[in-house]
Design an enzyme around this catalytic site. Structure first.
Site, PDB file in Angstrom:
ATOM      1  N   SER A 145       4.106  -3.613  -1.034  1.00  0.00           N
ATOM      2  CA  SER A 145       3.292  -3.140  -2.153  1.00  0.00           C
ATOM      3  C   SER A 145       1.810  -3.156  -1.785  1.00  0.00           C
ATOM      4  O   SER A 145       1.397  -2.533  -0.827  1.00  0.00           O
ATOM      5  CB  SER A 145       3.587  -3.967  -3.404  1.00  0.00           C
ATOM      6  OG  SER A 145       2.958  -3.421  -4.526  1.00  0.00           O
ATOM      7  N   ASP A 300      -1.010   3.393  -3.588  1.00  0.00           N
ATOM      8  CA  ASP A 300      -0.894   2.210  -2.743  1.00  0.00           C
ATOM      9  C   ASP A 300      -0.025   2.517  -1.521  1.00  0.00           C
ATOM     10  O   ASP A 300       0.536   3.613  -1.407  1.00  0.00           O
ATOM     11  CB  ASP A 300      -0.377   1.012  -3.548  1.00  0.00           C
ATOM     12  CG  ASP A 300       1.051   1.151  -4.016  1.00  0.00           C
ATOM     13  OD1 ASP A 300       1.598   2.270  -3.987  1.00  0.00           O
ATOM     14  OD2 ASP A 300       1.644   0.139  -4.439  1.00  0.00           O
ATOM     15  N   ASP A 302       2.962   1.946  -0.309  1.00  0.00           N
ATOM     16  CA  ASP A 302       4.319   2.487  -0.422  1.00  0.00           C
ATOM     17  C   ASP A 302       4.432   3.532  -1.527  1.00  0.00           C
ATOM     18  O   ASP A 302       5.525   3.962  -1.878  1.00  0.00           O
ATOM     19  CB  ASP A 302       5.353   1.382  -0.601  1.00  0.00           C
ATOM     20  CG  ASP A 302       5.192   0.601  -1.901  1.00  0.00           C
ATOM     21  OD1 ASP A 302       4.055   0.476  -2.377  1.00  0.00           O
ATOM     22  OD2 ASP A 302       6.204   0.099  -2.432  1.00  0.00           O
ATOM     23  N   ASP A 304       4.166   3.785  -4.755  1.00  0.00           N
ATOM     24  CA  ASP A 304       4.865   3.673  -6.033  1.00  0.00           C
ATOM     25  C   ASP A 304       3.901   3.375  -7.181  1.00  0.00           C
ATOM     26  O   ASP A 304       4.296   3.368  -8.340  1.00  0.00           O
ATOM     27  CB  ASP A 304       5.991   2.633  -5.974  1.00  0.00           C
ATOM     28  CG  ASP A 304       5.514   1.217  -5.712  1.00  0.00           C
ATOM     29  OD1 ASP A 304       4.297   1.016  -5.464  1.00  0.00           O
ATOM     30  OD2 ASP A 304       6.355   0.295  -5.744  1.00  0.00           O
TER      31      ASP A 304
END
Length: 561
Positions: A145, A300, A302, A304
């Protein structure tokens, strides 16, 4: 350092030979008792979020041996179940993410489980999509994250594309605990690939994911050709899918922050690649000011979660909180769907219990059922799954968390910065086309529903005793309930460890409702050694709401510090 930690250290010196980086690190700490203790005093915790930790050598670090151990446990769980013996795998730009992803695939192949791995880094929501696309029994994503560069993670998804439940996590954990990390024998990746035991996920899979995102458009693209955007993927996985879907929608004036355009797991321009914080967005804000962009957008690593800065009438830029964007998108989706005649019968929206009650008021205005669930997007995904099981999945129109996670439509079961980016740009373009702006619409919402303020503070508890201190604080709050805060009487305490009272699964969360309507939520983080406090206040204007929050924060600090 005790005897067990010393013995584990020597065992790893002897056996952890498949990764030269680990051997170098182990030799460097040979005379550092504290460093050895930190790496070996426990196993890296596996929970509903899977694994997350600092990359390095030891049982309390992210490395190929702990990846192998976790994957062997997952394989044993799958092989003992009736679930399909197939697993989708995705990864982002973090250090060793590609290595960990290939190790995961190789261990699965050695256990007779087909692995579908993306051939390059992709957003975490694309992994949720691939699980359902290939009919897998599980999925594994390798992200961390918004954590700093030294972290990586291992997140497990169920066959429904949601992050695993508490029950499944417990079963996988039991299987993992029975595994000796040095006894796991992965298949040869290239050989397994040639034999079809491992397969690269197809371009069609990803194209279909982007098409599914694009199908969730609300309006007709009014004004998109005129929108001027600055975008930063924060050196992560968002660049290709985000710009793809925006170009398809007609947004072509996109200036990408050059220093943060391409994958870089060291995140050299932002040590904390979190779109919630100013430091991560500074380069994007500087470029937006220079180019006069209508909007600055950041995803961010990744991809998501997505954050933005909106251009104000005076030419300055203002960050938009996750709660504010959740309210704005809900309002835009509801108004747009009603206008276009695409609103389903008995529509449902979902938010987390720590997200703004402003969304409840907006949902009620448009006749939308708002459901509140525990923190963690898997609980929003669970609501979608329940609707699908009832043959009513089209009722779901929007879900969000205050931590910058959004999803519109049921095509995946996790938050998605790709669709968040698309809808934010569509909304910004629409308001611009009618002579308004996101900023002006937000002020109209506050004028209509009241000046809600939602703020989050954090208290960190690092070190070996940090988790124990957090547990002690939460227990004391339960043993000695608060009766007032900042001169306001506590009229209700909701303890989410009591599912018989909340109707939700047990969670370590306390919510205090005060006699002036304000709420204070106390919740230990599930991924970091922090206790978070969420404040919601309502005033006649921002100054009054902020003063209420400041008083409550000052009152709670000595209790949690």
């Amino acid at each position: 350092m005790n005897t067990m930690e010393k013995d584990l250290y020597h065992l790893w010196c002897e056996k952890a030979v498949d990764d030269a980086d680990l051997q170098i690190e182990l030799k460097q700490i040979a005379d550092d008792a504290d460093a050895i203790q930190d790496r070996f005093y426990r196993d890296l915790a596996f929970g509903t979020g899977g694994l997350r930790g600092v990359i390095g050598a030891g049982t309390n670090r992210m490395n190929v041996y702990n990846i192998r151990k976790a994957t062997q446990g997952l394989a044993n769980y799958l092989n003992a179940s009736d679930l399909p013996k197939k697993v989708a795998i995705g990864y982002d730009s973090r250090i060793k993410s590609d290595v960990f992803a290939k190790e995961t695939a190789a261990v699965l192949a050695a256990n007779g489980i087909k692995a579908y791995i993306y051939p390059r880094l992709e957003p975490t929501p694309a992994l949720s999509w691939a699980v359902r696309y290939y009919g897998c029994g599980a999925g594994v994503s390798i992200p961390a994250s918004h954590n700093p560069a030294k972290y990586n993670g291992y997140k497990v998804y169920g066959a429904d594309g949601c992050q695993i439940t508490l029950e499944v996590a417990a079963k996988i954990l039991a299987a993992i605990e029975a595994v000796d990390c040095f006894a796991v024998q992965p298949a040869d990746f290239d050989a397994a690939l040639a034999e079809g035991k491992i397969e690269y996920s197809s371009e069609k899979c990803l194209d279909d994911f982007v098409d599914a995102v694009y199908a969730q458009r609300v309006g007709d693209g009014a004004g998109t050709a005129d929108l001027k955007l600055v975008y930063t993927p924060l050196n992560g996985s968002g660049l290709v899918p985000v710009t793809h879907v925006l170009n398809d929608m007609g947004v072509t004036d996109i200036t990408v922050v050059p220093e943060q355009e391409y994958p870089n797991g060291y995140f050299t321009t932002c040590s904390y690649p979190n779109p919630e914080i100013f430091e991560a967005l500074k380069l994007g804000l500087d470029l937006a000011t220079k180019t006069g962009a209508d909007l600055m957008l950041a995803t961010d690593p990744d991809a998501d979660r997505v954050g933005i800065a909106m251009k104000c009438p005076d030419g300055s830029y203002e960050l938009v909180s996750g709660n504010e964007m959740g309210a704005l998108l809900l309002d835009y989706i509801c108004a747009g769907r009603i206008e276009k005649g695409t609103m389903p019968k008995d529509p449902v929206a979902v938010k987390s219990i720590v997200s703004t009650p402003l969304a409840d008021a907006i949902a009620a205005h448009y006749g939308v059922e708002m459901r509140s669930v525990l923190t963690g997007f898997k609980w929003i995904g669970d609501q979608i799954a329940n609707l699908e099981a009832a043959g009513e999945v089209d009722r779901f129109i929007f879900g969000f968390e205050e931590s910058y996670g959004y999803l519109a439509g049921p095509y995946v079961r996790d938050k998605d910065a790709v669709i968040g980016s698309m809808l934010i740009c569509e909304m910004a373009a629409y308001y611009r086309s009618i002579g308004s702006s996101i900023k002006e619409r937000l002020e109209e919402i506050y004028k209509e529903y009241g000046r809600y303020l939602n703020k989050v503070d954090s208290f960190e508890f690092p070190g070996l005793t940090g988790m124990e201190k957090m547990a002690s604080i939460m227990q004391k709050l339960r043993d000695e309930p608060l009766t007032e805060l900042a001169g306001h009487k506590v009229v209700k305490v909701t303890d989410y460890k009591k599912p018989e009272e909340t109707g939700l699964p047990a969670a370590n969360v306390l919510i205090y409702t005060l006699d002036n309507g304000a709420t204070v939520v106390v919740r230990p983080s599930g991924t970091e050694p922090k206790i978070k406090t969420y404040f919601t206040t309502l005033g006649k204007d921002l100054a009054e709401a902020q003063a209420q929050k400041d008083a409550l924060a000052a009152a709670i600090e000595p209790i949690l510090a």
